[in-house]
Design a protein around this motif. Structure first.
Motif, PDB file in Angstrom:
ATOM      1  N   PRO A 119      31.381  41.642  46.756  1.00 41.51           N
ATOM      2  CA  PRO A 119      30.772  42.789  46.161  1.00 41.51           C
ATOM      3  C   PRO A 119      30.693  44.166  47.294  1.00 41.51           C
ATOM      4  CG  PRO A 119      29.478  41.103  45.626  1.00 41.51           C
ATOM      5  CD  PRO A 119      30.583  40.738  46.502  1.00 41.51           C
ATOM      6  N   GLY A 120      30.638  43.637  48.571  1.00 42.79           N
ATOM      7  CA  GLY A 120      30.655  44.692  49.407  1.00 42.79           C
ATOM      8  C   GLY A 120      32.150  45.491  49.879  1.00 42.79           C
ATOM      9  N   THR A 121      32.939  45.001  49.061  1.00 34.66           N
ATOM     10  CA  THR A 121      34.387  45.596  49.396  1.00 34.66           C
ATOM     11  C   THR A 121      34.660  46.706  48.236  1.00 34.66           C
ATOM     12  OG1 THR A 121      35.536  43.886  48.087  1.00 34.66           O
ATOM     13  CG2 THR A 121      35.273  43.804  50.509  1.00 34.66           C
ATOM     14  N   LEU A 122      33.562  46.906  47.309  1.00 37.80           N
ATOM     15  CA  LEU A 122      34.171  47.803  46.124  1.00 37.80           C
ATOM     16  C   LEU A 122      33.735  49.337  46.484  1.00 37.80           C
ATOM     17  CD1 LEU A 122      32.834  45.805  43.264  1.00 37.80           C
ATOM     18  CD2 LEU A 122      35.226  45.991  44.060  1.00 37.80           C
ATOM     19  N   ALA A 123      33.030  49.670  47.563  1.00 33.87           N
ATOM     20  CA  ALA A 123      32.622  50.973  47.698  1.00 33.87           C
ATOM     21  C   ALA A 123      33.720  51.958  47.692  1.00 33.87           C
ATOM     22  CB  ALA A 123      31.820  51.111  48.842  1.00 33.87           C
ATOM     23  N   GLY A 124      33.735  52.963  46.869  1.00 32.09           N
ATOM     24  CA  GLY A 124      34.758  53.830  46.940  1.00 32.09           C
ATOM     25  C   GLY A 124      35.710  53.508  45.942  1.00 32.09           C
ATOM     26  N   SER A 125      35.611  52.385  45.310  1.00 28.37           N
ATOM     27  CA  SER A 125      36.635  51.962  44.180  1.00 28.37           C
ATOM     28  C   SER A 125      36.294  52.577  43.026  1.00 28.37           C
ATOM     29  CB  SER A 125      36.647  50.448  44.292  1.00 28.37           C
ATOM     30  OG  SER A 125      35.338  50.051  43.628  1.00 28.37           O
ATOM     31  N   ARG A 126      37.563  52.535  42.104  1.00 29.61           N
ATOM     32  CA  ARG A 126      37.515  53.074  40.545  1.00 29.61           C
ATOM     33  C   ARG A 126      37.083  51.962  39.892  1.00 29.61           C
ATOM     34  NH1 ARG A 126      41.636  56.355  38.065  1.00 29.61           N
ATOM     35  NH2 ARG A 126      42.391  54.262  37.382  1.00 29.61           N
ATOM     36  N   GLY A 127      35.887  51.472  40.166  1.00 25.83           N
ATOM     37  CA  GLY A 127      35.386  50.376  39.221  1.00 25.83           C
ATOM     38  C   GLY A 127      34.443  51.028  38.407  1.00 25.83           C
ATOM     39  N   GLY A 128      34.358  50.595  37.041  1.00 24.05           N
ATOM     40  CA  GLY A 128      33.425  51.087  36.123  1.00 24.05           C
ATOM     41  C   GLY A 128      32.396  50.043  35.494  1.00 24.05           C
ATOM     42  N   VAL A 129      31.258  50.560  35.284  1.00 25.94           N
ATOM     43  CA  VAL A 129      30.148  49.734  34.582  1.00 25.94           C
ATOM     44  C   VAL A 129      30.035  50.286  33.168  1.00 25.94           C
ATOM     45  CG1 VAL A 129      27.716  49.270  35.008  1.00 25.94           C
ATOM     46  CG2 VAL A 129      29.087  49.474  36.882  1.00 25.94           C
ATOM     47  N   PHE A 130      30.097  49.059  32.304  1.00 21.49           N
ATOM     48  CA  PHE A 130      29.850  49.107  30.605  1.00 21.49           C
ATOM     49  C   PHE A 130      28.835  48.169  30.322  1.00 21.49           C
ATOM     50  CE2 PHE A 130      34.274  50.418  32.201  1.00 21.49           C
ATOM     51  CZ  PHE A 130      34.337  51.545  31.480  1.00 21.49           C
ATOM     52  N   LEU A 131      27.606  48.755  30.085  1.00 24.72           N
ATOM     53  CA  LEU A 131      26.448  47.993  30.065  1.00 24.72           C
ATOM     54  C   LEU A 131      25.643  47.795  28.521  1.00 24.72           C
ATOM     55  CD1 LEU A 131      24.081  46.167  31.362  1.00 24.72           C
ATOM     56  CD2 LEU A 131      23.040  48.204  32.103  1.00 24.72           C
ATOM     57  N   GLY A 132      25.731  46.917  27.838  1.00 26.34           N
ATOM     58  CA  GLY A 132      24.896  46.778  26.801  1.00 26.34           C
ATOM     59  C   GLY A 132      23.535  46.440  26.986  1.00 26.34           C
ATOM     60  N   LEU A 133      22.633  47.436  26.556  1.00 28.76           N
ATOM     61  CA  LEU A 133      21.045  47.345  26.940  1.00 28.76           C
ATOM     62  C   LEU A 133      20.228  47.922  25.765  1.00 28.76           C
ATOM     63  CD1 LEU A 133      19.171  46.853  29.202  1.00 28.76           C
ATOM     64  CD2 LEU A 133      19.679  48.972  30.008  1.00 28.76           C
ATOM     65  N   CYS A 134      19.272  46.998  25.517  1.00 27.92           N
ATOM     66  CA  CYS A 134      18.104  47.589  24.567  1.00 27.92           C
ATOM     67  C   CYS A 134      16.892  47.201  25.208  1.00 27.92           C
ATOM     68  CB  CYS A 134      18.262  46.639  23.231  1.00 27.92           C
ATOM     69  SG  CYS A 134      17.367  47.383  22.231  1.00 27.92           S
ATOM     70  N   PRO A 135      16.315  48.059  25.942  1.00 26.92           N
ATOM     71  CA  PRO A 135      15.150  47.953  26.915  1.00 26.92           C
ATOM     72  C   PRO A 135      13.735  48.254  26.091  1.00 26.92           C
ATOM     73  CG  PRO A 135      15.929  50.003  27.522  1.00 26.92           C
ATOM     74  CD  PRO A 135      16.885  49.461  26.280  1.00 26.92           C
ATOM     75  N   LEU A 136      13.527  48.205  24.950  1.00 23.78           N
ATOM     76  CA  LEU A 136      12.203  48.672  24.210  1.00 23.78           C
ATOM     77  C   LEU A 136      11.034  47.851  24.823  1.00 23.78           C
ATOM     78  CD1 LEU A 136      13.643  49.206  20.629  1.00 23.78           C
ATOM     79  CD2 LEU A 136      13.220  50.818  22.603  1.00 23.78           C
ATOM     80  N   ASP A 137      11.227  46.666  25.151  1.00 20.53           N
ATOM     81  CA  ASP A 137       9.898  45.705  25.378  1.00 20.53           C
ATOM     82  C   ASP A 137       9.155  46.229  26.492  1.00 20.53           C
ATOM     83  OD1 ASP A 137      10.512  44.286  23.117  1.00 20.53           O
ATOM     84  OD2 ASP A 137      10.540  42.273  24.091  1.00 20.53           O
ATOM     85  N   TYR A 138      10.151  46.634  27.577  1.00 14.49           N
ATOM     86  CA  TYR A 138       9.736  46.892  28.995  1.00 14.49           C
ATOM     87  C   TYR A 138       9.103  48.429  28.783  1.00 14.49           C
ATOM     88  CZ  TYR A 138       9.691  48.030  33.888  1.00 14.49           C
ATOM     89  OH  TYR A 138       9.305  48.452  35.272  1.00 14.49           O
ATOM     90  N   ALA A 139       9.592  49.147  28.126  1.00 12.05           N
ATOM     91  CA  ALA A 139       8.815  50.457  27.863  1.00 12.05           C
ATOM     92  C   ALA A 139       7.433  50.548  27.127  1.00 12.05           C
ATOM     93  CB  ALA A 139      10.032  51.533  27.110  1.00 12.05           C
ATOM     94  N   TRP A 140       7.517  49.678  26.228  1.00 14.17           N
ATOM     95  CA  TRP A 140       6.250  49.435  25.409  1.00 14.17           C
ATOM     96  C   TRP A 140       5.090  48.598  26.258  1.00 14.17           C
ATOM     97  CZ3 TRP A 140       8.990  46.668  20.636  1.00 14.17           C
ATOM     98  CH2 TRP A 140       9.373  47.625  19.831  1.00 14.17           C
ATOM     99  N   LEU A 141       5.648  47.862  27.175  1.00 16.95           N
ATOM    100  CA  LEU A 141       4.581  47.247  28.164  1.00 16.95           C
ATOM    101  C   LEU A 141       4.191  48.377  28.972  1.00 16.95           C
ATOM    102  CD1 LEU A 141       6.126  43.668  29.026  1.00 16.95           C
ATOM    103  CD2 LEU A 141       4.076  44.465  27.822  1.00 16.95           C
ATOM    104  N   LEU A 142       5.030  49.084  29.536  1.00 17.13           N
ATOM    105  CA  LEU A 142       4.623  50.257  30.459  1.00 17.13           C
ATOM    106  C   LEU A 142       3.796  51.266  29.682  1.00 17.13           C
ATOM    107  CD1 LEU A 142       7.954  51.096  32.198  1.00 17.13           C
ATOM    108  CD2 LEU A 142       6.061  49.896  33.080  1.00 17.13           C
ATOM    109  N   ARG A 143       3.977  51.596  28.506  1.00 15.26           N
ATOM    110  CA  ARG A 143       3.038  52.340  27.869  1.00 15.26           C
ATOM    111  C   ARG A 143       1.646  51.850  27.393  1.00 15.26           C
ATOM    112  NH1 ARG A 143       6.722  53.579  23.506  1.00 15.26           N
ATOM    113  NH2 ARG A 143       8.285  53.889  24.888  1.00 15.26           N
TER     114      ARG A 143
END
Length: 171
Positions: A19-43
């Motif tokens: 992982p430490g060798t990726l800095a500056g690379s053309r790497g992409g992040v594609f994240l499927g996420l649905c964080p409603l529970d965390y937001a509800w708990l915070l509120r």
């Protein structure tokens, strides 16, 4: 976000990419996420501060992973409910084919931290009565909520073989 960071790190190591060798690379992040529970708990607990705001914001999760690894390719979050991780993989493959990135981390994460989501879906009669998910099946009769996080490292097979990286799937 810690779960995503740790799981991505393990996925990269499993693919033979330090992982430490990726800095500056053309790497992409594609994240499927649905964080409603965390937001509800915070509120629910009245926790409103800069850390809770960034911790429950969708886009911040992908950006934090990109920033931590130093990736300079596309970085996005998709929330299509049950198909979020499938769409994340689809978008990652499209970006690789289009040359928008050389490596893609496609991920899906969901944590059930509160019973409120189950209550909501139960009142809608949206939960599968038998407690079993039947995705893409004619007998599908509702959803089943669960916890999980998975990250897959994607890159063109020819590029992975050139670098001697571990090939877990070829196509």
């Amino acid at each position: 976000q810690r779960l995503i960071l740790g799981t991505a790190w393990e996925a990269l190591e499993g693919a033979g990419i330090p992982p430490g060798t990726l800095a500056g690379s053309r790497g992409g992040v594609f994240l499927g996420l649905c964080p409603l529970d965390y937001a509800w708990l915070l509120r629910q607990h009245g926790q409103v501060d800069p850390w809770s705001a960034t911790g429950s914001a969708l886009a911040v999760a992908a950006g934090r992973l990109s920033y931590t690894l130093g990736l300079e390719g596309p970085s996005l979050v998709v929330d299509t409910a049950c198909s979020s991780s499938l769409l994340a993989v689809h978008l990652a493959c499209q970006a690789l084919r289009a040359g928008e990135c050389d490596l893609a981390l496609a991920a899906g994460v969901n944590l059930v931290l509160s019973p409120l989501g189950n209550v909501f879906h139960s009142r809608l009669r949206g939960l599968a009565p038998g407690g079993r998910c039947k995705s893409f099946d004619a007998a599908a009769d509702g959803l089943v909520r669960s916890d999980g996080c998975r990250v897959v490292v994607l890159k063109p097979l020819s590029a992975a073989l050139r670098k001697g990286e571990r090939d877990l799937a070829a196509g």
